[in-house]
Design a protein around this motif. Structure first.
Motif, PDB file in Angstrom:
ATOM      1  N   ARG A 213       0.806  -1.321  -0.058  1.00 21.03           N
ATOM      2  CA  ARG A 213       0.019  -0.090   0.065  1.00 21.03           C
ATOM      3  C   ARG A 213       0.970   1.172   0.086  1.00 21.03           C
ATOM      4  O   ARG A 213       1.958   1.183   0.571  1.00 21.03           O
ATOM      5  CB  ARG A 213      -0.996   0.098   1.226  1.00 21.03           C
ATOM      6  N   GLY A 214       0.454   2.142  -0.776  1.00 23.52           N
ATOM      7  CA  GLY A 214       1.324   3.356  -0.851  1.00 23.52           C
ATOM      8  C   GLY A 214       2.186   3.617  -2.118  1.00 23.52           C
ATOM      9  O   GLY A 214       2.638   4.588  -2.307  1.00 23.52           O
ATOM     10  N   MET A 215       2.129   2.512  -2.744  1.00 20.60           N
ATOM     11  CA  MET A 215       2.777   2.162  -4.183  1.00 20.60           C
ATOM     12  C   MET A 215       1.581   2.418  -5.067  1.00 20.60           C
ATOM     13  O   MET A 215       0.590   2.384  -4.723  1.00 20.60           O
ATOM     14  CB  MET A 215       3.445   1.102  -4.331  1.00 20.60           C
ATOM     15  N   CYS A 216       2.026   2.685  -6.553  1.00 18.92           N
ATOM     16  CA  CYS A 216       1.149   2.634  -7.497  1.00 18.92           C
ATOM     17  C   CYS A 216       1.287   1.483  -8.614  1.00 18.92           C
ATOM     18  O   CYS A 216       2.224   0.589  -8.297  1.00 18.92           O
ATOM     19  CB  CYS A 216       1.584   4.151  -8.234  1.00 18.92           C
ATOM     20  N   ILE A 217       0.375   1.497  -9.409  1.00 15.17           N
ATOM     21  CA  ILE A 217       0.052   0.821 -10.394  1.00 15.17           C
ATOM     22  C   ILE A 217      -0.319   1.505 -11.642  1.00 15.17           C
ATOM     23  O   ILE A 217      -0.914   2.489 -11.477  1.00 15.17           O
ATOM     24  CB  ILE A 217      -0.893  -0.570 -10.188  1.00 15.17           C
ATOM     25  N   LEU A 218       0.122   0.898 -12.741  1.00 13.52           N
ATOM     26  CA  LEU A 218      -0.406   1.491 -14.110  1.00 13.52           C
ATOM     27  C   LEU A 218      -1.884   1.410 -14.082  1.00 13.52           C
ATOM     28  O   LEU A 218      -2.524   0.623 -13.767  1.00 13.52           O
ATOM     29  CB  LEU A 218       0.161   1.176 -15.366  1.00 13.52           C
ATOM     30  N   ARG A 219      -2.825   2.436 -14.698  1.00 15.70           N
ATOM     31  CA  ARG A 219      -4.195   2.352 -14.761  1.00 15.70           C
ATOM     32  C   ARG A 219      -4.273   1.099 -15.962  1.00 15.70           C
ATOM     33  O   ARG A 219      -3.542   0.674 -16.513  1.00 15.70           O
ATOM     34  CB  ARG A 219      -4.659   3.456 -15.541  1.00 15.70           C
ATOM     35  N   PRO A 220      -5.447   0.676 -16.027  1.00 17.57           N
ATOM     36  CA  PRO A 220      -5.911  -0.429 -16.804  1.00 17.57           C
ATOM     37  C   PRO A 220      -5.436  -0.618 -18.413  1.00 17.57           C
ATOM     38  O   PRO A 220      -4.749  -1.413 -18.669  1.00 17.57           O
ATOM     39  CB  PRO A 220      -7.231  -0.725 -17.003  1.00 17.57           C
ATOM     40  N   GLU A 221      -5.586   0.577 -19.020  1.00 14.99           N
ATOM     41  CA  GLU A 221      -5.132   0.667 -20.310  1.00 14.99           C
ATOM     42  C   GLU A 221      -3.557   0.532 -20.547  1.00 14.99           C
ATOM     43  O   GLU A 221      -3.102  -0.039 -21.232  1.00 14.99           O
ATOM     44  CB  GLU A 221      -5.787   2.031 -21.157  1.00 14.99           C
ATOM     45  N   ASP A 222      -2.864   1.307 -19.534  1.00 16.25           N
ATOM     46  CA  ASP A 222      -1.376   1.350 -19.568  1.00 16.25           C
ATOM     47  C   ASP A 222      -0.851  -0.063 -19.333  1.00 16.25           C
ATOM     48  O   ASP A 222       0.407  -0.179 -19.692  1.00 16.25           O
ATOM     49  CB  ASP A 222      -1.025   2.200 -18.706  1.00 16.25           C
ATOM     50  N   MET A 223      -1.558  -0.684 -18.526  1.00 14.64           N
ATOM     51  CA  MET A 223      -0.971  -2.139 -18.129  1.00 14.64           C
ATOM     52  C   MET A 223      -0.999  -3.018 -19.365  1.00 14.64           C
ATOM     53  O   MET A 223      -0.016  -3.841 -19.568  1.00 14.64           O
ATOM     54  CB  MET A 223      -1.957  -2.897 -17.101  1.00 14.64           C
ATOM     55  N   VAL A 224      -2.047  -2.819 -20.102  1.00 13.07           N
ATOM     56  CA  VAL A 224      -2.065  -3.712 -21.545  1.00 13.07           C
ATOM     57  C   VAL A 224      -1.015  -3.146 -22.360  1.00 13.07           C
ATOM     58  O   VAL A 224      -0.279  -3.832 -22.982  1.00 13.07           O
ATOM     59  CB  VAL A 224      -3.298  -3.455 -22.178  1.00 13.07           C
ATOM     60  N   ILE A 225      -0.804  -1.810 -22.659  1.00 10.95           N
ATOM     61  CA  ILE A 225      -0.116  -1.277 -23.347  1.00 10.95           C
ATOM     62  C   ILE A 225       1.558  -1.551 -22.814  1.00 10.95           C
ATOM     63  O   ILE A 225       2.472  -1.952 -23.732  1.00 10.95           O
ATOM     64  CB  ILE A 225       0.043   0.389 -23.304  1.00 10.95           C
ATOM     65  N   HIS A 226       1.815  -1.448 -21.726  1.00  6.33           N
ATOM     66  CA  HIS A 226       3.115  -1.869 -21.174  1.00  6.33           C
ATOM     67  C   HIS A 226       3.322  -3.570 -21.625  1.00  6.33           C
ATOM     68  O   HIS A 226       4.576  -3.742 -22.112  1.00  6.33           O
ATOM     69  CB  HIS A 226       3.273  -1.820 -19.708  1.00  6.33           C
ATOM     70  N   ALA A 227       2.369  -4.346 -21.443  1.00 15.00           N
ATOM     71  CA  ALA A 227       2.560  -5.831 -21.596  1.00 15.00           C
ATOM     72  C   ALA A 227       2.737  -5.945 -23.074  1.00 15.00           C
ATOM     73  O   ALA A 227       3.726  -6.926 -23.470  1.00 15.00           O
ATOM     74  CB  ALA A 227       1.399  -6.461 -21.101  1.00 15.00           C
TER      75      ALA A 227
END
Length: 364
Positions: A213-227
């Motif tokens: 907690r306190g860290m971040c994740i990419l938003r959904p669209e960007d998760m796909v783009i990064h993959a």
């Protein structure tokens, strides 16, 4: 059937295992292990009719994947503590991000190194903090160290001296020498904070409230783009079946919330220069896993009609024999060369490969 295609078919329709022969079971588990999909496969087929020996392997794989998930999330927590005093956004990437957010790709997923993304202008601060917290450099060769720092999208890899766990600290998602230059600052600024271990999403697993907690994740669209960037625009497709499965799961999960999720991905991929790679990855995911991707004629035109070159990508992705061993060496070599061609200009590529060759490196 090609053993890797058998694995894809079972992941797509788990009930198919109920009609497998003994040799097919052997091939299925061998390829799944080689592609780091054994835990994923185990979760997909758990509870179906199968031989006792297969059931034992399934139980072991599920337990091992859960242990790996717990270790990965704890490593993320250790990194969070090391970087907490810097007051900078730290974005979890790939497998650890899926696990921390409770997303469906994390079910049984093998998680290797911890990958994080931080602002480029502050990456030296992050490195200093991690070194002070017990991480050490892995690359002793001065050439490798300089190559990472000058041209790559990440620091030289670090390993913790006590826990023996690797961390890759990224400042963007593709090498600086690559022809495509994604907007890393935009990815970071749009990232989502993990609150109590979870983003505020409708679909999530109940057991995902773990450390980080306190860290971040990419938003959904960007998760796909990064993959997609990792699979199509950077690498040689090694481990590509797992990466493509990540894309399949993400598309399915987020399309349940937004029927035009694919359109959002296309629109977000365009300014990063990754729209062609996204379209390619979506075609491949549909071919192997039946991913419910969508093309559009408006407001943008995106066709998902199969291309003749897709067959070559599938050939590379499924280059395994019934014992999980790599096959189609010429095809693999072609994609190895392609990966380097995408990463750097010709003269730099020639100089880099010559230097690595003189130092004794040979592609597997």
């Amino acid at each position: 059937m090609n053993p890797a295609l058998l694995l894809a078919a079972v992941l797509r329709e788990p009930v198919r295992v109920e009609s497998l022969t003994g040799p097919e079971w052997t091939a299925l588990f061998a390829v799944a292990r080689a592609e780091q999909l054994i835990g994923t496969l185990a979760h997909r087929i758990d509870g179906l009719a199968m031989p006792d020996a297969a059931a034992r392997l399934v139980r072991d794989a599920i337990a091992s994947a859960e242990q790996g998930r717990t270790a990965a999330l704890w490593e993320a927590e250790m990194a969070r503590r090391a970087l907490a005093g810097l007051d900078m956004p730290v974005v979890l990437l790939k497998g650890t991000a899926y696990a921390a957010a409770g997303l469906s790709p994390s079910q049984g997923r093998a998680i290797g190194d911890l990958d994080i993304l931080v602002p480029r202008e502050r990456i030296e601060e992050a490195e200093t903090a991690l070194l002070a917290a017990g991480w050490e450099w892995v690359k002793p060769d001065p050439y490798d160290d300089a190559y990472y720092r000058q041209w790559m999208h990440e620091l030289p890899p670090l390993i913790h001296r006590d826990r023996d766990k690797m961390i890759d600290v990224h400042h963007t998602i593709l090498p600086l020498t690559a022809r495509i230059t994604p907007d890393a600052a935009g990815l970071i600024s749009a990232s989502i904070m993990l609150e109590s271990g979870l983003p505020v999403w409708e679909h999530r697993h109940a057991d995902s409230d773990m450390p980080a907690r306190g860290m971040c994740i990419l938003r959904p669209e960007d998760m796909v783009i990064h993959a997609v960037a990792h699979l199509i625009a950077d690498g040689d497709l090694a481990g590509g079946m797992r990466n493509l499965w990540d894309i399949d799961r993400l598309v399915r999960e987020f399309s349940e919330r937004d029927e035009d999720f694919c359109l959002n991905v296309y629109e977000e991929a365009w300014p990063h220069g990754l729209l062609p790679a996204v379209v390619r990855a979506f075609r491949l995911a549909a071919a192997l896993y039946g991913t419910p991707v969508k093309g559009y004629t408006s407001p943008i035109r995106v066709s998902l009609v199969s291309q003749r070159s897709d067959a070559l990508f599938v050939r590379r992705l499924t280059a395994r024999d019934g014992w999980g061993r790599s096959t189609r060496k010429f095809t693999q070599l072609g994609f190895y060369i392609r990966s380097h061609w995408l990463r750097m200009p010709p003269l730099m590529l020639a100089r880099h490969l010559w230097t690595k060759w003189r130092k004794g490196y040979r592609p597997a």
